[in-house]
Design an enzyme around this catalytic site. Structure first.
Site, short mmCIF file in Angstrom:
data_model
loop_
_atom_site.label_atom_id
_atom_site.label_comp_id
_atom_site.label_asym_id
_atom_site.label_seq_id
_atom_site.Cartn_x
_atom_site.Cartn_y
_atom_site.Cartn_z
N ARG A 49 0.85 -1.20 0.00
CA ARG A 49 0.00 0.00 0.00
C ARG A 49 0.89 1.24 0.00
NH1 ARG A 49 -5.14 0.11 1.36
NH2 ARG A 49 -4.94 -1.87 2.44
N GLY A 68 -10.07 0.85 22.24
CA GLY A 68 -8.77 0.23 22.39
C GLY A 68 -8.39 -0.58 21.16
N GLY A 89 -0.27 -4.62 10.12
CA GLY A 89 -0.95 -3.68 11.02
C GLY A 89 -0.49 -2.24 10.89
N GLU A 90 -0.06 -1.83 9.70
CA GLU A 90 0.46 -0.46 9.57
C GLU A 90 -0.62 0.60 9.77
OE1 GLU A 90 3.15 2.35 6.62
OE2 GLU A 90 3.29 0.17 6.49
N GLU A 123 -1.52 -10.73 2.90
CA GLU A 123 -2.57 -10.20 3.79
C GLU A 123 -3.22 -8.96 3.19
OE1 GLU A 123 -1.32 -11.81 8.21
OE2 GLU A 123 -1.02 -9.69 7.74
N ASN A 124 -2.44 -8.10 2.57
CA ASN A 124 -3.00 -6.91 1.94
C ASN A 124 -3.85 -7.27 0.72
OD1 ASN A 124 -2.25 -4.02 2.94
ND2 ASN A 124 -0.45 -5.26 3.36
#
Length: 293
Positions: A49, A68, A89-90, A123-124
């Site tokens: 990305r 949270g 997890g960016e 994953e992306n």
């Protein structure tokens, strides 16, 4: 059911695949969530990305502020350095950074470059939020990382070979076309239509017109067709005036753009009157706009 990672590596030698997948599963079994200073974390070098929507990051940060972090980010230690690199997890990392968190919850995995890149890319790709160009870049990286053919990559991702090939073809377009896709100013289908045009300056003019007049794919294709196969309706006139100069592609696209604008004005309810004159030196369009409807 196989994980996406084990499925992707399923094309290698059986013994190597089993040992590699087993090693990863063993690592997962011993994972625990730890707190890591956010200043010691850097983004993933293999992140496909390239454009992050600031509004969506802001929305995610508000959600994290209220509820949270439901799922911690995944990181790995940087080789020979005091710090960590994000594996997955960016977006969460950026949201927590916006909230000015000092520490973030994370899972540390010991993965090499090849494993890190593969997980980040796959994953992306599964989230289906990437633009067509980002997806194509991810395919290209996976091809290079694992020395795969397009057919083998398509099989491991569960896609058709034509899908992979069409995405990769976008990377042959000029950078300004790819940027327009990344910014979501044009669609993948717009870009694929432009492949037929080999002149980069003409491609730029078509993109500019597409954004300005909000052409859909069909309208853009019609403009391209006119450029590639000029109308023969003017041939009788040409016989009467054999010395008249041929109209260049740039002039034709300018005329088409003007006519498209006039059509838009007419659709708004204003009855225009136009007169066209084609001379040896210039092409003249006279537009009369009534002061009253």
């Amino acid at each position: 059911m196989k994980s996406p990672f084990s499925r992707f590596f399923g094309g290698g030698k059986e013994s190597e695949v089993k040992s590699e997948v087993a090693a990863i599963e063993e690592k997962k079994a011993t994972e625990e969530v730890v707190k890591i200073p956010i200043e010691k974390i850097i983004p993933n070098r293999f992140q496909p990305r390239t454009v992050f929507d600031d509004e969506k990051i802001e929305e995610l940060s508000r959600t994290i502020h209220i509820h949270g972090v439901i799922q911690p980010i995944v990181v790995r230690r940087r080789n020979g350095e005091d710090g960590y690199e994000i594996i997955a997890g960016e977006r969460r990392y950026r949201a927590m950074k916006k909230l000015q968190w000092i520490e973030v919850p994370a899972i540390v995995r010991q993965l090499n470059d090849k494993e890190t890149a593969s997980i980040a890319l796959i994953e992306n790709l599964q989230r289906e939020e990437l633009t067509a160009v980002e997806e194509a870049l991810a395919y290209q990286q996976l091809l290079e990382l694992h020395s795969l053919t397009q057919e083998a990559l398509a099989q491991r991702l569960g896609k058709s070979q034509s899908t992979v090939a069409n995405k990769l073809r976008l990377l042959k377009l000029p950078q300004f076309v790819q940027e327009a896709i990344l910014k979501r100013e044009i669609t993948e289908r717009h870009a694929r239509a432009l492949i037929a045009i080999k002149d980069e300056q003409l491609q730029l003019q078509l993109i500019t017109a597409t954004k300005e007049y909000e052409w859909n794919v069909r309208q853009l294709e019609e403009q391209i067709q006119q450029l590639l196969s000029p109308s023969t309706e003017e041939e009788p006139v040409k016989k009467e005036k054999p010395k008249r100069k041929a109209i260049s592609k740039d002039v034709r696209i300018a005329l088409n753009t003007i006519k498209q604008s006039l059509t838009m004005v007419t659709k708004s309810g204003i009855q225009l009157k136009t007169e066209e004159e084609d001379t040896e030196e210039y092409y003249q369009i006279t537009v009369k706009i009534p002061k009253k409807k």
